[in-house]
Motif scaffolding. Structure first.
Motif, PDB file in Angstrom:
ATOM      1  N   ALA A  17      -8.486   3.550  11.297  1.00 43.22           N
ATOM      2  CA  ALA A  17      -8.236   2.583  10.243  1.00 43.22           C
ATOM      3  C   ALA A  17      -7.258   3.230   9.268  1.00 43.22           C
ATOM      4  N   MET A  18      -6.500   2.411   8.579  1.00 41.44           N
ATOM      5  CA  MET A  18      -5.521   2.927   7.637  1.00 41.44           C
ATOM      6  C   MET A  18      -5.754   2.281   6.271  1.00 41.44           C
ATOM      7  N   GLY A  19      -5.403   3.027   5.260  1.00 41.76           N
ATOM      8  CA  GLY A  19      -5.615   2.492   3.921  1.00 41.76           C
ATOM      9  C   GLY A  19      -4.509   2.894   2.969  1.00 41.76           C
ATOM     10  N   TRP A  20      -4.398   2.129   1.905  1.00 42.35           N
ATOM     11  CA  TRP A  20      -3.509   2.464   0.796  1.00 42.35           C
ATOM     12  C   TRP A  20      -4.356   2.665  -0.447  1.00 42.35           C
ATOM     13  N   PHE A  21      -4.022   3.703  -1.187  1.00 40.85           N
ATOM     14  CA  PHE A  21      -4.688   4.032  -2.425  1.00 40.85           C
ATOM     15  C   PHE A  21      -3.618   4.313  -3.469  1.00 40.85           C
ATOM     16  N   ARG A  22      -4.024   4.336  -4.722  1.00 37.88           N
ATOM     17  CA  ARG A  22      -3.051   4.643  -5.765  1.00 37.88           C
ATOM     18  C   ARG A  22      -3.719   5.423  -6.882  1.00 37.88           C
ATOM     19  N   GLN A  23      -2.897   6.169  -7.578  1.00 40.05           N
ATOM     20  CA  GLN A  23      -3.392   6.946  -8.715  1.00 40.05           C
ATOM     21  C   GLN A  23      -2.385   6.871  -9.837  1.00 40.05           C
ATOM     22  N   ALA A  24      -2.813   6.314 -10.942  1.00 38.41           N
ATOM     23  CA  ALA A  24      -1.982   6.222 -12.133  1.00 38.41           C
ATOM     24  C   ALA A  24      -2.203   7.465 -12.994  1.00 38.41           C
TER      25      ALA A  24
END
Length: 122
Positions: free
Chosen positions: A33-40
């Motif tokens: 499975a693949m995912g996108w995450f983000r960090q501000a």
């Protein structure tokens, strides 16, 4: 050695669009499975979207639902994130990750990319 390389980040005005891509090497891509995450800046990393190995199981964070679309191409070993109607609060470093759906739901990926910066100006 598994490598995930993101691309497509940049500077865009609010309301605009960007398309992020992540290419994988060194692994059997369709197993993950693949995912996108983000960090501000000053914030913890947060979940954005995940997609199962077949592309059927897709989940989004409420904050991006209806604006972002995740997709994958197993033949090209890539996963993409189409981001529309961008807002200043979408500004962050975006990371792709590979793992299990259950693990990615807990922000626990087996492999992570280096990230790509997305900046949305108001």
């Amino acid at each position: 050695q598994v490598q995930l390389v993101e691309s497509g980040g940049g500077l865009v005005q609010a309301g605009g669009s960007l398309r992020l891509s992540c290419e994988a090497s060194g692994c059997t891509f369709s197993n993950y499975a693949m995912g996108w995450f983000r960090q501000a800046p000053g914030k913890e990393r947060e979940f954005v979207a995940t997609i199962g190995w077949s592309g059927v199981n897709i989940y989004y964070a409420d904050s991006v639902k209806g604006r972002f679309t995740i997709s994958r191409d197993n033949a090209k070993r890539s996963v993409s994130l189409q981001m529309n109607s961008l807002k200043p609060e979408d500004t962050a470093v975006y990371y792709c990750a590979a793992g299990s759906l259950r693990g990615l739901a807990r922000s626990q990926g087996d492999y992570w990319g280096q990230g790509t910066q997305v900046t949305v100006s108001s």
